[in-house]
Design an enzyme around this catalytic site. Structure first.
Site, PDB file in Angstrom:
ATOM      1  N   THR A 101      41.561  42.484  41.401  1.00  0.00           N
ATOM      2  CA  THR A 101      40.154  42.294  41.044  1.00  0.00           C
ATOM      3  C   THR A 101      39.683  43.355  40.053  1.00  0.00           C
ATOM      4  O   THR A 101      40.206  44.475  40.048  1.00  0.00           O
ATOM      5  CB  THR A 101      39.282  42.375  42.319  1.00  0.00           C
ATOM      6  OG1 THR A 101      37.915  42.510  41.953  1.00  0.00           O
ATOM      7  CG2 THR A 101      39.637  43.582  43.178  1.00  0.00           C
ATOM      8  N   ASP A 102      38.680  43.001  39.266  1.00  0.00           N
ATOM      9  CA  ASP A 102      38.071  43.996  38.369  1.00  0.00           C
ATOM     10  C   ASP A 102      37.418  45.131  39.153  1.00  0.00           C
ATOM     11  O   ASP A 102      37.178  46.213  38.620  1.00  0.00           O
ATOM     12  CB  ASP A 102      37.042  43.338  37.432  1.00  0.00           C
ATOM     13  CG  ASP A 102      35.947  42.540  38.136  1.00  0.00           C
ATOM     14  OD1 ASP A 102      35.969  42.439  39.382  1.00  0.00           O
ATOM     15  OD2 ASP A 102      35.063  42.004  37.428  1.00  0.00           O
ATOM     16  N   GLU A 103      37.123  44.876  40.446  1.00  0.00           N
ATOM     17  CA  GLU A 103      36.365  45.871  41.211  1.00  0.00           C
ATOM     18  C   GLU A 103      37.151  47.153  41.454  1.00  0.00           C
ATOM     19  O   GLU A 103      36.568  48.180  41.792  1.00  0.00           O
ATOM     20  CB  GLU A 103      35.859  45.249  42.520  1.00  0.00           C
ATOM     21  CG  GLU A 103      34.963  44.061  42.216  1.00  0.00           C
ATOM     22  CD  GLU A 103      34.170  43.535  43.399  1.00  0.00           C
ATOM     23  OE1 GLU A 103      33.879  44.302  44.317  1.00  0.00           O
ATOM     24  OE2 GLU A 103      33.851  42.338  43.373  1.00  0.00           O
ATOM     25  N   TYR A 124      35.838  47.228  50.124  1.00  0.00           N
ATOM     26  CA  TYR A 124      36.667  46.122  49.616  1.00  0.00           C
ATOM     27  C   TYR A 124      37.488  46.575  48.412  1.00  0.00           C
ATOM     28  O   TYR A 124      38.709  46.412  48.356  1.00  0.00           O
ATOM     29  CB  TYR A 124      35.782  44.928  49.221  1.00  0.00           C
ATOM     30  CG  TYR A 124      36.477  43.959  48.293  1.00  0.00           C
ATOM     31  CD1 TYR A 124      37.557  43.201  48.745  1.00  0.00           C
ATOM     32  CD2 TYR A 124      36.090  43.828  46.954  1.00  0.00           C
ATOM     33  CE1 TYR A 124      38.224  42.333  47.884  1.00  0.00           C
ATOM     34  CE2 TYR A 124      36.753  42.963  46.097  1.00  0.00           C
ATOM     35  CZ  TYR A 124      37.821  42.225  46.569  1.00  0.00           C
ATOM     36  OH  TYR A 124      38.489  41.381  45.714  1.00  0.00           O
ATOM     37  N   LYS A 165      41.640  46.928  47.785  1.00  0.00           N
ATOM     38  CA  LYS A 165      42.388  46.233  46.720  1.00  0.00           C
ATOM     39  C   LYS A 165      43.093  47.236  45.811  1.00  0.00           C
ATOM     40  O   LYS A 165      44.212  47.004  45.358  1.00  0.00           O
ATOM     41  CB  LYS A 165      41.453  45.324  45.909  1.00  0.00           C
ATOM     42  CG  LYS A 165      40.926  44.119  46.668  1.00  0.00           C
ATOM     43  CD  LYS A 165      42.021  43.167  47.139  1.00  0.00           C
ATOM     44  CE  LYS A 165      42.584  42.326  46.025  1.00  0.00           C
ATOM     45  NZ  LYS A 165      43.597  41.354  46.554  1.00  0.00           N
ATOM     46  N   ASP A 203      18.699  46.206  48.581  1.00  0.00           N
ATOM     47  CA  ASP A 203      19.935  46.180  47.803  1.00  0.00           C
ATOM     48  C   ASP A 203      21.163  46.406  48.678  1.00  0.00           C
ATOM     49  O   ASP A 203      21.072  46.987  49.761  1.00  0.00           O
ATOM     50  CB  ASP A 203      19.871  47.281  46.724  1.00  0.00           C
ATOM     51  CG  ASP A 203      20.675  46.918  45.491  1.00  0.00           C
ATOM     52  OD1 ASP A 203      21.425  45.926  45.528  1.00  0.00           O
ATOM     53  OD2 ASP A 203      20.535  47.639  44.479  1.00  0.00           O
ATOM     54  N   ARG A 204      22.306  45.965  48.178  1.00  0.00           N
ATOM     55  CA  ARG A 204      23.600  46.256  48.805  1.00  0.00           C
ATOM     56  C   ARG A 204      23.868  47.759  48.654  1.00  0.00           C
ATOM     57  O   ARG A 204      23.727  48.287  47.541  1.00  0.00           O
ATOM     58  CB  ARG A 204      24.653  45.436  48.064  1.00  0.00           C
ATOM     59  CG  ARG A 204      26.084  45.773  48.402  1.00  0.00           C
ATOM     60  CD  ARG A 204      27.038  45.040  47.460  1.00  0.00           C
ATOM     61  NE  ARG A 204      27.169  43.633  47.790  1.00  0.00           N
ATOM     62  CZ  ARG A 204      27.842  42.752  47.024  1.00  0.00           C
ATOM     63  NH1 ARG A 204      28.404  43.132  45.881  1.00  0.00           N
ATOM     64  NH2 ARG A 204      27.930  41.496  47.388  1.00  0.00           N
ATOM     65  N   GLY A 251      25.542  51.039  47.682  1.00  0.00           N
ATOM     66  CA  GLY A 251      26.608  51.351  46.710  1.00  0.00           C
ATOM     67  C   GLY A 251      26.837  50.270  45.671  1.00  0.00           C
ATOM     68  O   GLY A 251      27.882  50.228  45.021  1.00  0.00           O
TER      69      GLY A 251
HETATM   70  P1  TYD Z   1      29.218  38.462  45.089  1.00  0.00           P
HETATM   71  O1  TYD Z   1      29.288  36.991  44.890  1.00  0.00           O
HETATM   72  O2  TYD Z   1      29.172  38.986  46.485  1.00  0.00           O
HETATM   73  O3  TYD Z   1      30.452  39.096  44.280  1.00  0.00           O
HETATM   74  P2  TYD Z   1      30.799  40.657  43.969  1.00  0.00           P
HETATM   75  O4  TYD Z   1      30.053  41.528  44.888  1.00  0.00           O
HETATM   76  O5  TYD Z   1      32.252  40.691  44.241  1.00  0.00           O
HETATM   77  O6  TYD Z   1      30.462  40.857  42.527  1.00  0.00           O
HETATM   78  O7  TYD Z   1      27.949  39.029  44.338  1.00  0.00           O
HETATM   79  C1  TYD Z   1      27.764  38.847  42.955  1.00  0.00           C
HETATM   80  C2  TYD Z   1      26.514  39.609  42.558  1.00  0.00           C
HETATM   81  O8  TYD Z   1      25.378  38.991  43.167  1.00  0.00           O
HETATM   82  C3  TYD Z   1      26.506  41.045  43.047  1.00  0.00           C
HETATM   83  O9  TYD Z   1      25.859  41.865  42.068  1.00  0.00           O
HETATM   84  C4  TYD Z   1      25.675  41.003  44.307  1.00  0.00           C
HETATM   85  C5  TYD Z   1      24.680  39.895  44.021  1.00  0.00           C
HETATM   86  N1  TYD Z   1      24.210  39.134  45.199  1.00  0.00           N
HETATM   87  C6  TYD Z   1      22.840  39.003  45.453  1.00  0.00           C
HETATM   88  O10 TYD Z   1      21.984  39.527  44.699  1.00  0.00           O
HETATM   89  N2  TYD Z   1      22.439  38.286  46.549  1.00  0.00           N
HETATM   90  C7  TYD Z   1      23.336  37.711  47.394  1.00  0.00           C
HETATM   91  O11 TYD Z   1      22.916  37.075  48.403  1.00  0.00           O
HETATM   92  C8  TYD Z   1      24.744  37.825  47.115  1.00  0.00           C
HETATM   93  C9  TYD Z   1      25.770  37.188  48.002  1.00  0.00           C
HETATM   94  C10 TYD Z   1      25.126  38.543  45.996  1.00  0.00           C
END
Ligand code: TYD
Length: 330
Positions: A107-109, A132, A136, A254-255, A257
């Site tokens: 993955t690019d991550e 994650y 990887k 926000d998520r 990190g």
């Molecule tokens: P995701 O599909 O989880 O892929 P990744 O984290 O591997 O890039 O998320 C893509 C982008 O969308 C990421 O910046 C997080 C954002 N996102 C949201 O804003 N809301 C959500 O409910 C989800 C699942 C992701």
């Protein structure tokens, strides 16, 4: 539609069928000659070695992984077990059974996060930031180590964000499509200005096919289609395609990190293997929305009880803060 690029090859699909695994997705080819399904765990080295020997397998393509960043934030252990431990056991099994090539789907991550300019290259140092991504990156290091130490023929591919049919609706695009169909809130993390580089799953598969058949041993290839989009743009496009308006957008917590921007430089695979993507993003997104619309029963089945619990764990508190008390996925 599932298209087999090499109908004469024997394909053994090994899958332990955890939450996102779904035999229904491959029903169309399940009875075709040369295709076999084996329910097994990549961490079970003995079993995998036996399968490799039984079928005289020449190439392993390791797609198996825990792949969702949000789940790795909640619990990192399965990511260590499957992505790192599982890959190590597969590598050992490959050596024992004299497999000719090992292709690791990465993955690019692994590269971390970018500022507002530039793109990841194969030489960019790995700097994973989520559990994650760390798992990887660790797996990639094991693959490279088996190449250098044991002379195993390996290839690593690192792809950007995929979209297309059959994607499990924990990922951004299918989650937003299904919520929009239902008229439910679209939970955008933070300001929604994070950038992802989108590629259609079929373009990714064609790149993997070239990596399997044409890549030199030890090679690493970035795969990406130069489709950088802020998340909010993607969400707005989905609202348009589903006939919904922006009132469904909810900016939620926000998520932790959260990586700000990914972008891939895929010049090497274009130059060395002659790969190029065929899908235009706008068209591909419209087709994807149409696919989810046409496959309502599939969507209902994958959004089972386990999905509902996941959704409520991830989103209920966030949506409450954003002013939505209760909402159910169908
Ligand atoms: P995701 O599909 O989880 O892929 P990744 O984290 O591997 O890039 O998320 C893509 C982008 O969308 C990421 O910046 C997080 C954002 N996102 C949201 O804003 N809301 C959500 O409910 C989800 C699942 C992701």
């Amino acid at each position: 539609m599932i298209r087999r690029l090499r109908p004469d090859d024997l394909v053994v699909n090994v899958d332990v069928l955890t939450y996102a695994g779904n035999l229904e997705n491959l029903q169309a080819i399940s009875t075709t000659p040369g295709y076999h399904f084996v329910r097994a765990d990549i961490r079970d080295q003995e079993r995998v070695t036996a399968v490799l020997r039984q079928h005289g397998i020449e190439v392993i393509v390791n797609f198996a992984a825990e792949s969702h960043v949000d789940r790795s934030v909640t619990s990192a252990e399965p990511f260590l077990d499957t992505n790192v431990g599982g890959t190590l056991r597969l590598l050992e099994a490959a050596r024992t059974a004299n497999v000719k090539r090992f292709v690791q789907i990465s993955t690019d991550e692994v590269y971390g996060s970018l500022g507002s300019t530039g793109a990841f290259e194969e030489t960019t140092p790995m700097a994973p930031r989520s559990p994650y991504a760390a798992s990887k990156a660790a797996a990639d290091h094991f693959v490279a180590a088996f190449h250098h130490t044991h002379g195993l023929d390996t290839v690593i591919t690192r792809c950007s964000n995929n979209y297309g049919p059959y994607q499990f609706p924990e990922k951004l695009i299918p989650l937003m499509i299904l919520n929009a169909f239902d008229g439910n809130a679209l939970p955008v993390y933070g300001d929604g200005m994070q950038v992802r580089d989108w590629i259609h799953v079929e373009d990714h598969c064609e790149a993997i096919d070239l990596a399997v058949t044409r890549a030199p041993s030890g090679a690493v290839y970035n795969i990406g289609a130069e489709n950088e989009r802020p998340n909010l743009d993607v969400v707005r496009a989905i609202l348009n395609l589903t006939g919904r308006d922006e009132s469904l957008i909810r900016h939620v917590t926000d998520r932790p990190g959260h990586d700000r921007r990914y972008a891939m430089n895929a010049a090497r695979i274009r130059r060395e293997l002659g790969w190029s993507p065929r899908h235009d993003f706008e068209r591909g997104l419209a087709d994807t929305v149409a696919w989810y619309r046409a496959n309502g029963p599939w969507c209902e089945r994958v959004r089972s009880g386990a999905y509902r619990s996941y959704y409520s764990e991830q989103y209920a508190a966030r949506l409450r803060v954003a002013g939505i008390d209760s909402e159910d996925v169908r």
